[in-house]
Design a protein around this motif. Structure first.
Motif, PDB file in Angstrom:
ATOM      1  N   LEU A  50       0.850  -1.185   0.000  1.00 35.10           N
ATOM      2  CA  LEU A  50       0.000   0.000   0.000  1.00 35.10           C
ATOM      3  C   LEU A  50       0.882   1.230   0.000  1.00 35.10           C
ATOM      4  O   LEU A  50       1.746   1.390   0.869  1.00 35.10           O
ATOM      5  CB  LEU A  50      -0.893   0.009   1.243  1.00 35.10           C
ATOM      6  N   VAL A 102      -2.636   5.409  -3.166  1.00 29.22           N
ATOM      7  CA  VAL A 102      -3.618   6.441  -2.839  1.00 29.22           C
ATOM      8  C   VAL A 102      -2.980   7.803  -3.104  1.00 29.22           C
ATOM      9  O   VAL A 102      -1.938   8.126  -2.530  1.00 29.22           O
ATOM     10  CB  VAL A 102      -4.082   6.344  -1.370  1.00 29.22           C
ATOM     11  N   ARG A 131      -6.043   4.798  -6.413  1.00 29.32           N
ATOM     12  CA  ARG A 131      -7.264   5.349  -5.826  1.00 29.32           C
ATOM     13  C   ARG A 131      -7.021   6.822  -5.509  1.00 29.32           C
ATOM     14  O   ARG A 131      -5.903   7.200  -5.179  1.00 29.32           O
ATOM     15  CB  ARG A 131      -7.638   4.591  -4.547  1.00 29.32           C
ATOM     16  N   ARG A 137     -11.734   2.969   3.157  1.00 30.80           N
ATOM     17  CA  ARG A 137     -12.467   2.653   1.935  1.00 30.80           C
ATOM     18  C   ARG A 137     -11.759   1.618   1.064  1.00 30.80           C
ATOM     19  O   ARG A 137     -12.240   1.300  -0.030  1.00 30.80           O
ATOM     20  CB  ARG A 137     -12.685   3.940   1.127  1.00 30.80           C
ATOM     21  N   LEU A 138     -10.638   1.123   1.548  1.00 30.06           N
ATOM     22  CA  LEU A 138      -9.931   0.098   0.796  1.00 30.06           C
ATOM     23  C   LEU A 138     -10.735  -1.200   0.798  1.00 30.06           C
ATOM     24  O   LEU A 138     -11.544  -1.435   1.706  1.00 30.06           O
ATOM     25  CB  LEU A 138      -8.548  -0.143   1.403  1.00 30.06           C
ATOM     26  N   ILE A 150      -8.166  -6.555   1.554  1.00 30.62           N
ATOM     27  CA  ILE A 150      -6.780  -6.135   1.775  1.00 30.62           C
ATOM     28  C   ILE A 150      -6.473  -6.003   3.264  1.00 30.62           C
ATOM     29  O   ILE A 150      -5.313  -5.999   3.666  1.00 30.62           O
ATOM     30  CB  ILE A 150      -6.508  -4.802   1.043  1.00 30.62           C
ATOM     31  N   ARG A 151      -7.508  -5.903   4.095  1.00 28.42           N
ATOM     32  CA  ARG A 151      -7.304  -5.703   5.530  1.00 28.42           C
ATOM     33  C   ARG A 151      -6.603  -6.913   6.143  1.00 28.42           C
ATOM     34  O   ARG A 151      -7.040  -8.040   6.006  1.00 28.42           O
ATOM     35  CB  ARG A 151      -8.639  -5.460   6.234  1.00 28.42           C
ATOM     36  N   GLN A 165      -9.068   7.434   2.815  1.00 23.43           N
ATOM     37  CA  GLN A 165      -9.132   6.254   1.949  1.00 23.43           C
ATOM     38  C   GLN A 165      -8.785   4.957   2.672  1.00 23.43           C
ATOM     39  O   GLN A 165      -9.116   3.871   2.180  1.00 23.43           O
ATOM     40  CB  GLN A 165      -8.204   6.446   0.750  1.00 23.43           C
ATOM     41  N   GLN A 172      -1.546  -1.055  -4.219  1.00 21.49           N
ATOM     42  CA  GLN A 172      -2.582  -0.033  -4.165  1.00 21.49           C
ATOM     43  C   GLN A 172      -1.899   1.301  -3.892  1.00 21.49           C
ATOM     44  O   GLN A 172      -1.091   1.404  -2.964  1.00 21.49           O
ATOM     45  CB  GLN A 172      -3.577  -0.334  -3.041  1.00 21.49           C
TER      46      GLN A 172
END
Length: 279
Positions: free
Chosen positions: A63, A88, A113, A123-124, A128-129, A120, A86
């Motif tokens: 991330l 941001v 994103r 909002r992922l 992915i958590r 954000q 990902q």
């Protein structure tokens, strides 16, 4: 180009690289023919950390908070194919400019994103958590890191996204008294426990404004050979493991949302010229 925020962005050609400059401050650089070239010292240090913390070529879930010229996403894609990434980024127009000038490899698994980095996080995708191997925090509004991405509350949210032995890499810009840097590092110690610092010795001593790379992990930070790698680069850097980092803090308390402040502005000439060997 002028962004909706009022900031100006441009790419400056420097030999084989394109340097992204935002409001007069060089942010990152990309060699489109060789994405493994990392000329900014703190970005190169992050590359070394990634290389040493995980087996060679192992695909990772990463991330990136802060997009810049997508230097590290390109590096990870080149050195660790099939990694899931990902990114941001606050300003879609900036990212459109970056991608138009320096397109990404169409096969790269890099999802971008848009929005505020902290907003954000919630909002992922749910999938992915708890599965992020590395979170890279390199958030700047112009030449400053916003206060709301420096606190205990913010990094607690980041921690919840990581695998148990995941790492957080943070770019911290400061100089002189190092009040901001010590506060942010104390925050990382509070949230993660183990923190290693990598930087030019003059920056760590407050003699020069510069970038400090902080590497944090709840289950330790194992980077065999990192001292040799960063000492041989430009500018030569030093490594402070957790015990030395705690001594460097001088008792500084962690920062919470209520008392967080943005990073200080660099001097006008701090990042205006490339030194021999890198930025």
């Amino acid at each position: 180009m002028t962004l909706p925020s009022g900031a100006t962005a441009a790419f400056v050609r420097d030999d084989d690289e394109f340097v992204l400059v935002v409001d007069g401050t060089p942010q990152s650089a990309v060699n489109p023919d060789d994405p493994t070239q990392l000329s900014f010292g703190y970005i190169r240090h992050m590359g070394h950390v990634i290389d040493l913390a995980y087996p060679e070529h192992e695909a990772l879930t990463v991330l990136h908070l802060g997009g810049g010229a997508l230097t590290l996403p390109r590096y990870i894609d080149a050195t660790r194919p099939r990694s899931r990434q990902q990114v941001v980024e606050l300003e879609p127009e900036l990212m459109a400019f970056v991608r138009r000038t320096l397109p990404l490899d169409p096969s790269a698994a890099i999802r971008i994103r848009y929005g505020d980095a902290r907003e954000q996080l919630g909002r992922l995708p749910a999938g992915i958590r708890g599965r992020v191997d590395i979170a890279i925090v390199d958030v700047f509004a112009g030449a400053r890191t916003p206060a709301h991405v420096t606190s205990v509350e913010f990094f607690t949210e980041v921690r919840e996204l990581l695998v148990p032995d995941g790492l957080v890499l943070v770019n911290i810009a400061d100089g002189h008294e190092l009040v901001f840097a010590r506060g942010e590092v104390a925050t990382l110690v509070e949230v993660f426990g183990e923190v290693t610092l990598i930087a030019d010795p003059a920056t760590l001593k407050g003699r020069r404004f510069g970038n400090i790379t902080a590497v944090a992990g709840a289950h330790g930070v194992e980077l065999p050979g990192i001292e040799r790698r960063v000492a041989s680069g430009f500018p030569p850097a030093t490594v402070l493991p957790t015990r030395a980092t705690r001594e460097w803090l001088r008792g500084t308390p962690p920062v919470h949302d209520a008392d967080a402040t943005p990073s200080p502005l660099p001097g006008r000439q701090t990042f205006t010229q490339r030194r021999s060997g890198g930025w």
